[in-house]
Design a protein around this motif. Structure first.
Motif, PDB file in Angstrom:
ATOM      1  N   ASP A 125     -44.664 137.562-117.127  1.00 50.96           N
ATOM      2  CA  ASP A 125     -45.444 138.274-116.881  1.00 50.96           C
ATOM      3  C   ASP A 125     -46.337 138.715-117.986  1.00 50.96           C
ATOM      4  N   THR A 126     -46.586 137.563-119.107  1.00 47.67           N
ATOM      5  CA  THR A 126     -47.591 137.919-119.997  1.00 47.67           C
ATOM      6  C   THR A 126     -48.169 136.898-120.581  1.00 47.67           C
ATOM      7  N   ILE A 127     -49.841 137.349-120.523  1.00 49.86           N
ATOM      8  CA  ILE A 127     -50.745 136.440-120.726  1.00 49.86           C
ATOM      9  C   ILE A 127     -50.969 136.412-122.278  1.00 49.86           C
ATOM     10  N   PHE A 128     -51.081 136.312-123.514  1.00 55.93           N
ATOM     11  CA  PHE A 128     -51.078 135.650-125.001  1.00 55.93           C
ATOM     12  C   PHE A 128     -52.467 134.569-125.150  1.00 55.93           C
ATOM     13  N   ILE A 145     -53.115 145.912-121.649  1.00 55.44           N
ATOM     14  CA  ILE A 145     -53.861 145.151-122.331  1.00 55.44           C
ATOM     15  C   ILE A 145     -53.516 145.467-123.530  1.00 55.44           C
ATOM     16  N   LEU A 146     -53.279 144.990-124.700  1.00 54.49           N
ATOM     17  CA  LEU A 146     -53.072 145.216-125.918  1.00 54.49           C
ATOM     18  C   LEU A 146     -53.208 143.925-127.076  1.00 54.49           C
ATOM     19  N   VAL A 147     -54.298 144.641-128.089  1.00 55.08           N
ATOM     20  CA  VAL A 147     -55.288 143.950-128.236  1.00 55.08           C
ATOM     21  C   VAL A 147     -55.239 144.092-130.513  1.00 55.08           C
ATOM     22  N   ILE A 148     -54.595 142.485-130.829  1.00 52.02           N
ATOM     23  CA  ILE A 148     -54.409 143.041-132.182  1.00 52.02           C
ATOM     24  C   ILE A 148     -55.318 142.604-133.308  1.00 52.02           C
ATOM     25  N   HIS A 149     -55.623 143.182-134.455  1.00 44.12           N
ATOM     26  CA  HIS A 149     -57.187 143.150-134.850  1.00 44.12           C
ATOM     27  C   HIS A 149     -57.027 143.893-136.338  1.00 44.12           C
ATOM     28  N   ALA A 173     -42.585 144.824-132.556  1.00 40.59           N
ATOM     29  CA  ALA A 173     -43.774 145.906-131.726  1.00 40.59           C
ATOM     30  C   ALA A 173     -44.065 144.689-130.275  1.00 40.59           C
ATOM     31  N   LEU A 174     -44.905 143.839-130.305  1.00 39.21           N
ATOM     32  CA  LEU A 174     -45.213 143.051-129.062  1.00 39.21           C
ATOM     33  C   LEU A 174     -43.206 143.326-128.147  1.00 39.21           C
ATOM     34  N   ASP A 175     -42.255 142.421-128.807  1.00 37.38           N
ATOM     35  CA  ASP A 175     -41.438 143.044-127.373  1.00 37.38           C
ATOM     36  C   ASP A 175     -41.054 143.853-126.927  1.00 37.38           C
ATOM     37  N   SER A 176     -41.521 144.777-127.504  1.00 39.24           N
ATOM     38  CA  SER A 176     -40.984 146.192-126.616  1.00 39.24           C
ATOM     39  C   SER A 176     -42.348 146.548-126.303  1.00 39.24           C
ATOM     40  N   PHE A 177     -43.294 145.900-126.366  1.00 35.76           N
ATOM     41  CA  PHE A 177     -44.456 145.890-124.826  1.00 35.76           C
ATOM     42  C   PHE A 177     -44.198 145.890-124.275  1.00 35.76           C
ATOM     43  N   ILE A 178     -43.575 143.941-124.312  1.00 39.95           N
ATOM     44  CA  ILE A 178     -43.672 143.397-123.350  1.00 39.95           C
ATOM     45  C   ILE A 178     -42.438 144.191-122.130  1.00 39.95           C
ATOM     46  N   SER A 179     -41.367 144.326-122.875  1.00 33.65           N
ATOM     47  CA  SER A 179     -40.454 144.903-122.225  1.00 33.65           C
ATOM     48  C   SER A 179     -40.711 147.209-122.108  1.00 33.65           C
ATOM     49  N   ASN A 180     -41.888 146.882-122.218  1.00 37.22           N
ATOM     50  CA  ASN A 180     -42.495 148.432-121.521  1.00 37.22           C
ATOM     51  C   ASN A 180     -42.329 149.509-122.026  1.00 37.22           C
ATOM     52  N   ALA A 181     -42.028 149.650-123.622  1.00 36.67           N
ATOM     53  CA  ALA A 181     -41.751 150.769-124.401  1.00 36.67           C
ATOM     54  C   ALA A 181     -42.791 151.672-124.530  1.00 36.67           C
TER      55      ALA A 181
END
Length: 194
Positions: free
Chosen positions: A52-55, A81-85, A173-181
């Motif tokens: 359920d994640t688009i990269f 949405i999460l943006v890495i910059h 952190a990305l794993d946590s974001f995907i897991s709905n932290a």
């Protein structure tokens, strides 16, 4: 569905430059997971749908990143949405997480904001500032030119070593974001001052 996107400039010319630290962090994560982005001309991006994640890595060049976001959002039903910059205002390797807010003068974020608004999560990766940008307003053109050159410079080997430990934290952190932290949980666990 979630969208995790990284900002940078395409082509080998910009590989390992400060402005591409977003791409570098996402590439590090995907390599750990044995995942690969694929070119998609319709989205003007490298993209991968995994569960359920688009990269996403826009291939429009930094200042036009929002075009790619708009195309992806009109195709997929994205809830988060999460943006890495990269971030000039943080020391090299520092990591901060936030939701919404201003672009802070970052042209990639300005472009995204112009297309989809500013309501998205952000992973800010510190790249530091060049030494000579502490100039007064009369020398602002010199300072701006210095910053442009700085963000397009390649990282040195010692700087890349500093970033590796940051990328490890960002991957978690990305794993946590995907897991709905929650944002607060992510901030408490993975913020890095320097």
């Amino acid at each position: 569905m979630k969208l995790i996107a990284a900002l940078g400039n395409p082509t080998l010319k910009y590989e390992n430059t400060r402005h591409n630290v977003g791409f570098m962090a996402l590439d590090f994560y995907l390599k750990q997971k044995n995942l690969t982005l694929y070119d998609n001309k319709n989205f003007e991006a490298k993209i991968l749908k995994n569960d359920d994640t688009i990269f996403l890595e826009p291939q429009t060049f930094m200042n036009l990143s929002g075009k790619s976001f708009q195309k992806v959002l009109s195709f997929y039903k994205i809830q988060k949405i999460l943006v890495i910059h990269d971030d000039l205002d943080l020391k090299l390797g520092a990591i901060k997480f936030k939701f919404g807010g201003s672009s802070g003068g970052h042209n990639g974020l300005k472009s995204i904001d112009g297309y989809i608004g500013s309501e998205y999560f952000r992973v800010r990766i510190g790249i530091g500032r060049p030494q000579n940008t502490e100039l007064n307003f009369l020398e602002s053109n010199v300072a701006e030119s210095s910053i442009i050159n700085f963000v397009l410079e390649k990282f040195t080997k010692p700087e890349l070593l500093v970033l590796d430990s940051s990328f490890e934290l960002i991957s978690k952190a990305l794993d946590s974001f995907i897991s709905n932290a929650t944002l607060l949980e992510i901030q408490n666990l993975y913020t890095k001052k320097k």
